[in-house]
Design a protein around this motif. Structure first.
Motif, PDB file in Angstrom:
ATOM      1  N   THR A 577     -63.933   0.890 -98.351  1.00  0.00           N
ATOM      2  CA  THR A 577     -63.559  -0.176 -97.423  1.00  0.00           C
ATOM      3  C   THR A 577     -62.069  -0.091 -97.106  1.00  0.00           C
ATOM      4  O   THR A 577     -61.239   0.051 -98.006  1.00  0.00           O
ATOM      5  CB  THR A 577     -63.869  -1.554 -98.031  1.00  0.00           C
ATOM      6  N   ASP A 626     -64.016  -6.098-103.102  1.00  0.00           N
ATOM      7  CA  ASP A 626     -64.964  -6.160-104.223  1.00  0.00           C
ATOM      8  C   ASP A 626     -66.247  -6.890-103.855  1.00  0.00           C
ATOM      9  O   ASP A 626     -66.793  -7.666-104.651  1.00  0.00           O
ATOM     10  CB  ASP A 626     -64.310  -6.841-105.431  1.00  0.00           C
ATOM     11  N   ASN A 627     -66.723  -6.668-102.612  1.00  0.00           N
ATOM     12  CA  ASN A 627     -67.958  -7.301-102.133  1.00  0.00           C
ATOM     13  C   ASN A 627     -67.877  -8.821-102.075  1.00  0.00           C
ATOM     14  O   ASN A 627     -68.877  -9.524-102.259  1.00  0.00           O
ATOM     15  CB  ASN A 627     -69.164  -6.869-102.978  1.00  0.00           C
ATOM     16  N   TYR A 628     -66.679  -9.307-101.808  1.00  0.00           N
ATOM     17  CA  TYR A 628     -66.465 -10.722-101.522  1.00  0.00           C
ATOM     18  C   TYR A 628     -65.745 -10.829-100.182  1.00  0.00           C
ATOM     19  O   TYR A 628     -64.909  -9.991 -99.844  1.00  0.00           O
ATOM     20  CB  TYR A 628     -65.584 -11.389-102.581  1.00  0.00           C
ATOM     21  N   THR A 642     -70.356 -13.946-101.022  1.00  0.00           N
ATOM     22  CA  THR A 642     -70.681 -12.654-101.622  1.00  0.00           C
ATOM     23  C   THR A 642     -71.298 -11.786-100.535  1.00  0.00           C
ATOM     24  O   THR A 642     -71.992 -12.280 -99.642  1.00  0.00           O
ATOM     25  CB  THR A 642     -71.666 -12.791-102.790  1.00  0.00           C
ATOM     26  N   LEU A 643     -71.039 -10.486-100.604  1.00  0.00           N
ATOM     27  CA  LEU A 643     -71.503  -9.561 -99.578  1.00  0.00           C
ATOM     28  C   LEU A 643     -72.522  -8.610-100.178  1.00  0.00           C
ATOM     29  O   LEU A 643     -72.217  -7.883-101.122  1.00  0.00           O
ATOM     30  CB  LEU A 643     -70.323  -8.769 -99.013  1.00  0.00           C
ATOM     31  N   ALA A 644     -73.718  -8.614 -99.635  1.00  0.00           N
ATOM     32  CA  ALA A 644     -74.770  -7.711-100.101  1.00  0.00           C
ATOM     33  C   ALA A 644     -74.895  -6.571 -99.091  1.00  0.00           C
ATOM     34  O   ALA A 644     -75.326  -6.773 -97.960  1.00  0.00           O
ATOM     35  CB  ALA A 644     -76.089  -8.453-100.235  1.00  0.00           C
ATOM     36  N   GLN A 645     -74.486  -5.359 -99.488  1.00  0.00           N
ATOM     37  CA  GLN A 645     -74.553  -4.212 -98.596  1.00  0.00           C
ATOM     38  C   GLN A 645     -75.958  -3.616 -98.586  1.00  0.00           C
ATOM     39  O   GLN A 645     -76.695  -3.708 -99.553  1.00  0.00           O
ATOM     40  CB  GLN A 645     -73.561  -3.139 -99.041  1.00  0.00           C
ATOM     41  N   ASN A 655     -72.722   2.624 -95.258  1.00  0.00           N
ATOM     42  CA  ASN A 655     -73.312   1.332 -95.586  1.00  0.00           C
ATOM     43  C   ASN A 655     -73.444   0.543 -94.288  1.00  0.00           C
ATOM     44  O   ASN A 655     -72.588   0.616 -93.415  1.00  0.00           O
ATOM     45  CB  ASN A 655     -72.415   0.562 -96.557  1.00  0.00           C
ATOM     46  N   PHE A 658     -74.224  -6.619 -93.688  1.00  0.00           N
ATOM     47  CA  PHE A 658     -74.081  -7.397 -94.908  1.00  0.00           C
ATOM     48  C   PHE A 658     -74.853  -8.701 -94.780  1.00  0.00           C
ATOM     49  O   PHE A 658     -74.997  -9.254 -93.700  1.00  0.00           O
ATOM     50  CB  PHE A 658     -72.600  -7.746 -95.142  1.00  0.00           C
ATOM     51  N   GLU A 660     -74.230 -12.439 -95.968  1.00  0.00           N
ATOM     52  CA  GLU A 660     -73.113 -13.243 -96.444  1.00  0.00           C
ATOM     53  C   GLU A 660     -73.658 -14.537 -97.039  1.00  0.00           C
ATOM     54  O   GLU A 660     -74.247 -15.352 -96.336  1.00  0.00           O
ATOM     55  CB  GLU A 660     -72.150 -13.541 -95.291  1.00  0.00           C
TER      56      GLU A 660
END
Length: 694
Positions: A577, A626-628, A642-645, A655, A658, A660
């Motif tokens: 990222t 960090d996926n936030y 929180t981010l779910a890829q 990727n 996301f 959210e």
């Protein structure tokens, strides 16, 4: 008596509420509205929206109230009528003949507007004074015109709000304010994008029909005008309603929701426009969460090898004085490319070039406007609250990518196919040492096609080659930043170039034509002597759309970016990222430049680099790490998701998108909240103190 005298307001108000309700229903079902609503939420949106509309209408009807307040027969009696007419003539002569009158002191066109208004008032007052038998007919005609203008504004505003929502998924904001300032480009854009003549005929027909209806229902109210006592009663009641409306809007405009579309649909566009007009800059320290300034700077600067603002960048390898061409592409979302899963094959050249380049597969634009992208690539700093630095007064003598190149002896230019005064680009780039090549530099025979935004990208490509050939003869290396224009509504371009006709006005066509133009540019560049000693940076300025379920939808900020140089840059995919502000510091690292840096972006190939990105609107400031996704907003609000890829099965290194999921306050990662605040607070502070100047 009271009910009779307010009939025009009741009819106009009812029409306004009906139009606003229809508009909200349209927004509910619009394809851009990617949220679902429950029955109770729909009712709440409609009720809150209706309340907003009523409060706004009360304020907007102030001009109609003044119109009725000054209706009178007694003012035409002797000697009052002649005294009033004489006073109007004296004011007219004062404005016309006195060079330094009070109106001219305000500058602009205020004096001309005042002169026209008083002149018209003299003509109408004279007709009413000297033609008493026709006074009622004249008054009725003026009343009809007044009603017509009110109805026209209601209908036109509704149409404008629809098209604005259709483009951005939002009610009015900063962009709408810009549209009033840059009327030539905007009106031209509308003329070329939509069937304007049929549209205006429909608007006119609806306006005329509604005006005739309201006029017939209310014209008898002009037969008996209220006396002075009745006027004072009506005026007092109206002033009370205005006060209630101002207080009410102060409350209703602050109602927030977890769903951005809920906020936008229940809102009224006019207060949002007023707010944007009066808040083009937001003082971070007034509206956003803060921590101790020293601690904020310490937190933010800890990511660099030298934890200070002004840092020495030193390479262990010899510097490479290669030419650099930075191409920022208008509105090119990542998902237009086949690499990101697109199956339309509208970017065949860019997809082929990506395979030969250093490609950044998880890179995010800092904003949703061209000026934000230019800011990120030129200043390499996180976005700040309010308007882009490019459009602020204090926008000159900054530490820029151009100033680094100039310190190395480069020719530095900004290339743009339109008129660079738009969006204040000329003022910004000229004020930071760039020479400018724009539409003013084109000869008529060099333009094969143009629309309101500028010459076709293919024409600009030829001009860029011509410019670079001239630069190469000087013996100095060059840095040219070219901003494309064709992939922008109305998406018009010359026919016969690609398999999508230019007069179809489709976004896919705009993307494909820009891709075609870039292919032509590289075909021409390969024939030039300077080509093999040149590095090309190709990146989007922002995505095609920014609307989504949350304030900062991740998929609407992801953009393609690549660095290409035949025989110099090895093809590879950088999958971590990163931000738009990291691209140019990374390029300087590849060129082994030694320089003193104030950039807040990082060379992504250094061991200190931390994967992260900054994304923002004009008021919501986001930080991805960090996926936030952490967002800070006025007034001192903090949200975190929180981010779910998800993986792209066709291209595993990419990727895609996301989910959210918002966290409750107690679940938030406080360390990342502090990092977010530290980044934006420090950037705002340094800008305020001019510490990011050269």
């Amino acid at each position: 008596m009271f009910t009779q005298k307010i009939k025009p307001f009741l009819y106009l108000g009812a029409f306004y509420l009906i139009i606003s309700l229809i508009l909200r229903i349209v927004f509910f079902f619009h394809p851009i509205t990617t949220a679902s609503f429950g029955v109770f939420e729909i009712l709440k949106i409609i009720l809150v929206g209706a309340l907003n509309d009523i409060l706004v209408f009360v304020l907007a009807s102030a001009f109609l109230a003044l119109y009725f307040l000054f209706l009178s027969n007694s003012k035409y009696k002797k000697p009052y009528g002649y005294i009033i007419l004489g006073g109007l003539v004296l004011i007219f002569l004062y404005i016309l003949l006195i060079p330094n009158n009070i109106f001219k002191q305000y500058g602009g066109s205020i004096s001309e507007i005042a002169l026209s208004f008083i002149g018209l008032k003299i003509i109408l007052f004279s007709l009413m004074l000297f033609l008493p038998k026709n006074r009622l007919k004249i008054r009725n005609s003026l009343y009809f015109i007044t009603l017509f203008l009110y109805v026209l504004l209601i209908v036109f505003n509704a149409v404008s709000e629809y098209f604005f929502y259709n483009e951005f998924g939002l009610r009015y904001n900063f962009i709408a304010v810009d549209y009033l300032i840059y009327t030539n480009e905007v009106i031209g854009n509308i003329m070329e994008s939509y069937p304007v003549v049929p549209l205006f005929l429909v608007i006119f027909a609806i306006t005329l029909g509604i005006t005739i209806f309201i006029y017939k229902k209310t014209k008898n109210e002009l037969l008996e005008l209220p006396n002075l006592k009745q006027k004072f009663i009506l005026l007092g009641a109206f002033i009370l309603l205005v006060g209630i409306s101002l207080l009410g809007l102060n409350l209703t405009t602050k109602l927030k929701s977890n769903n951005v579309f809920t906020e936008e649909i229940q809102a009224n566009g006019l207060p949002k426009f007023y707010w944007a007009f009066t808040h083009n800059e937001l003082d971070y320290f007034q509206f956003y969460p803060e921590i101790n300034q020293n601690q904020a700077e310490k937190n933010f600067l800890s990511q660099y090898a030298q934890p200070v603002l002004k840092r020495n960048i030193v390479s262990t390898q010899p510097e490479l004085k290669k030419n650099v061409v930075l191409i920022s592409i208008e509105s090119l979302s990542a998902d237009f490319l086949e690499h990101y899963g697109n199956t339309q094959k509208i970017t065949p050249f860019l997809d082929s070039l990506a395979d030969k380049s250093l490609m950044f597969t998880d890179l995010y634009a800092t904003g949703n406007r061209t000026v934000r992208g230019l800011e990120a690539l030129t200043l390499c700093i996180p976005p700040t609250a309010g308007e882009s630095i490019i459009k602020r007064e204090n926008n000159k003598n900054k530490f820029t990518t151009g100033s680094v190149f100039k310190s190395k002896g480069y020719d530095v230019k900004f290339l743009y196919g339109g008129y660079s005064y738009f969006d204040n680009m000329q003022d910004f780039y000229a004020g930071n040492g760039y020479d400018i090549v724009d539409r003013n530099n084109f000869k008529p025979e060099e333009i094969t096609f143009a629309n309101v935004w500028g010459v076709a990208d293919e024409d600009m490509a030829k001009k860029a080659i011509q410019t670079m050939n001239a630069e190469s003869k000087s013996g100095k290396p060059f840095f040219n930043h070219w901003m494309t224009v064709s992939n922008h509504r109305p998406f018009t371009y010359p026919n016969g170039k690609i398999d999508i006709p230019g007069d179809v006005k489709s976004r896919e066509g705009g993307v494909k034509y820009t891709d075609y133009s870039l292919r032509k540019f590289f075909e021409m560049a390969k024939k030039q002597d300077w080509y093999k000693n040149t590095v090309f940076v190709i990146i989007s300025d922002h995505c095609a759309s920014s609307a989504g379920k949350t304030e900062l939808p991740m998929d609407k900020y992801r953009i393609p970016a690549m660095i290409f140089s035949e025989g110099f840059i090895e093809p590879q995919k950088f999958t971590k990222t990163m931000s738009q502000i990291d691209v140019m510091p990374t390029l300087f690292g590849l060129l082994n430049f030694n320089y003193q840096s104030k950039f807040l972006g990082q060379d992504v190939f250094t061991k200190e680099f931390q994967p992260k990105a900054y994304v923002a609107t004009y008021q919501d400031l986001g930080f991805i790490k960090d996926n936030y996704l952490t967002i800070i907003s006025p007034i001192r609000k903090v949200k975190q998701y929180t981010l779910a890829q998800h993986k792209n099965n066709l291209k595993p290194e990419f990727n895609i998108y996301f989910d959210e999921n918002q966290l409750k306050d107690k679940e938030q990662n406080k360390k990342l909240v502090d990092e977010t605040i530290s980044a934006y607070q420090s950037t705002s502070y340094w800008l305020k103190k001019n510490q990011l100047n050269r």
